[in-house]
Design a protein around this motif. Structure first.
Motif, PDB file in Angstrom:
ATOM      1  N   UNK A 220     -16.965 -39.331  88.667  1.00 45.70           N
ATOM      2  CA  UNK A 220     -16.757 -40.456  87.764  1.00 45.70           C
ATOM      3  C   UNK A 220     -18.072 -41.162  87.467  1.00 45.70           C
ATOM      4  N   UNK A 221     -18.928 -41.296  88.463  1.00 43.63           N
ATOM      5  CA  UNK A 221     -20.222 -41.945  88.254  1.00 43.63           C
ATOM      6  C   UNK A 221     -21.086 -41.128  87.311  1.00 43.63           C
ATOM      7  N   UNK A 222     -21.063 -39.799  87.480  1.00 45.56           N
ATOM      8  CA  UNK A 222     -21.877 -38.945  86.613  1.00 45.56           C
ATOM      9  C   UNK A 222     -21.482 -39.096  85.152  1.00 45.56           C
ATOM     10  N   UNK A 223     -20.189 -39.306  84.915  1.00 42.15           N
ATOM     11  CA  UNK A 223     -19.709 -39.370  83.536  1.00 42.15           C
ATOM     12  C   UNK A 223     -20.185 -40.607  82.793  1.00 42.15           C
ATOM     13  N   UNK A 224     -20.636 -41.656  83.514  1.00 40.09           N
ATOM     14  CA  UNK A 224     -21.107 -42.865  82.838  1.00 40.09           C
ATOM     15  C   UNK A 224     -22.627 -42.943  82.783  1.00 40.09           C
ATOM     16  N   UNK A 277     -21.769 -54.058  85.215  1.00 44.29           N
ATOM     17  CA  UNK A 277     -20.945 -53.207  84.357  1.00 44.29           C
ATOM     18  C   UNK A 277     -20.022 -52.347  85.200  1.00 44.29           C
ATOM     19  N   UNK A 278     -19.052 -51.708  84.524  1.00 46.20           N
ATOM     20  CA  UNK A 278     -18.138 -50.824  85.244  1.00 46.20           C
ATOM     21  C   UNK A 278     -18.892 -49.677  85.898  1.00 46.20           C
ATOM     22  N   UNK A 279     -19.925 -49.174  85.188  1.00 47.21           N
ATOM     23  CA  UNK A 279     -20.706 -48.083  85.764  1.00 47.21           C
ATOM     24  C   UNK A 279     -21.451 -48.512  87.011  1.00 47.21           C
ATOM     25  N   UNK A 280     -22.046 -49.732  86.972  1.00 46.42           N
ATOM     26  CA  UNK A 280     -22.785 -50.199  88.146  1.00 46.42           C
ATOM     27  C   UNK A 280     -21.844 -50.498  89.301  1.00 46.42           C
ATOM     28  N   UNK A 281     -20.636 -51.038  89.008  1.00 47.95           N
ATOM     29  CA  UNK A 281     -19.649 -51.259  90.068  1.00 47.95           C
ATOM     30  C   UNK A 281     -19.303 -49.942  90.764  1.00 47.95           C
TER      31      UNK A 281
END
Length: 315
Positions: A220-224, A277-281
């Motif tokens: 999921x992290x890679x996708x953002x 951001x959602x990605x940083x969270x």
């Protein structure tokens, strides 16, 4: 004399057969692993006869059908195989990784309870590598009355640990003239193994589920991330996941995770500070979870709540 000798050999063989059936029952009721059963039976059977190797070859022996799989990779996830079932979503022979099986059984269990379907028994065997050795564990399940695979495993082991009558009933199949001797000799062995499964193997299985959840977070992290960063991140994530699995399987901790995306915080005035951001969270969540797995290693899994409901007729 030949007749007496022949009868004696037959009596010994019958006694070995009874003990082999009892140990097989231990295995398939989920109170021992295959290696534990095999090692104990060798010692126990040789006390009955030194000719045990020629008189009896139990299914859990070295070349038997229940011998642990030998081809597992040291960094592989445990493999779950359905061995007894009439549930259409869990056909006999279906194989899944342990994390997949845990979630699939939890999903089916919730569906059964929601629709008030009749509880269905399912039996699985789990092949895995622990402390560098392959082994196999059988687990009876009840779809619709116990939660996920690991929840049901915990509930079953807790029952054997707290109810001596459950252990005693394991010996009901032994002829009465031998039952007391078998029970006195083998009850400590059963109790010891149940405790080890509860405090050792169950935790080992939880670690693999934790690593699978971490792998999903990495994905999921890679996708953002920006597209140009995704490939290198995924490669690092894969190395980390493989390293964690190998560490859990071998008992040798890894030195340094391959994925690290620590960022130096930029000072911001309180009145202008923005929410992450959602990605940083997600990055922060991944870092925390990776640190927990790396630091605790053999830390205890979170408590599991087990819901047991009465059987309901109709589907």
């Amino acid at each position: 004399m030949k007749e007496i000798t022949g009868n004696l050999k037959q009596d010994v063989k019958d006694l070995l057969g009874e003990s082999a059936n009892l140990f097989t029952d231990f295995l398939k009721r989920g109170v021992c692993t295959v290696r534990a059963v095999s090692d104990k039976w060798k010692d126990f059977a040789r006390d009955i006869s030194t000719a045990v190797d020629t008189l009896m070859k139990p299914p859990f022996g070295k070349d038997g059908p229940e011998a642990p799989a030998m081809e597992l990779s040291p960094d592989a996830e445990p493999v779950v195989t359905v061995v007894e079932s009439i549930e259409e979503h869990l056909p006999i022979g279906r194989q899944m990784t342990l994390p997949q099986a845990n979630e699939e059984i939890r999903r089916l269990d919730m569906q059964y309870q929601k629709d008030e379907w009749t509880v269905q028994p399912v039996k699985v065997k789990i092949d895995y590598t622990r402390n560098g050795q392959t082994d196999r564990y059988w687990l009876p399940l009840q779809i619709g009355a116990g939660g996920g695979l690991l929840e049901q495993m915990k509930a079953r082991l807790d029952s054997y640990r707290t109810d001596p009558e459950m252990v005693s009933r394991l010996f009901d199949t032994i002829p009465e003239e031998h039952r007391a001797a078998f029970e006195a000799e083998l009850t400590p062995f059963v109790n010891e193994n149940v405790n080890e499964l509860s405090t050792g193997l169950l935790h080992y299985f939880h670690r693999h589920c934790d690593i699978a959840a971490l792998a999903q977070q990495f994905d999921a992290q890679a996708s953002v991330l920006p597209e140009k960063e995704q490939q290198s991140f995924r490669e690092g994530a894969e190395k980390t996941v493989v390293g964690l699995r190998r560490a859990v399987n071998t008992g040798v901790p890894i030195e340094q995770p391959a994925v690290q995306r620590e960022q130096t915080p930029v000072p911001v005035q309180p009145e202008t500070q923005e929410q992450p951001s959602a990605g940083e969270k997600l990055r922060q969540s991944v870092r925390v979870r990776l640190r927990e797995i790396k630091e605790t290693g053999a830390g205890q899994p979170a408590p599991v709540k087990v819901r047991v409901r009465p059987h309901r007729a109709g589907r």
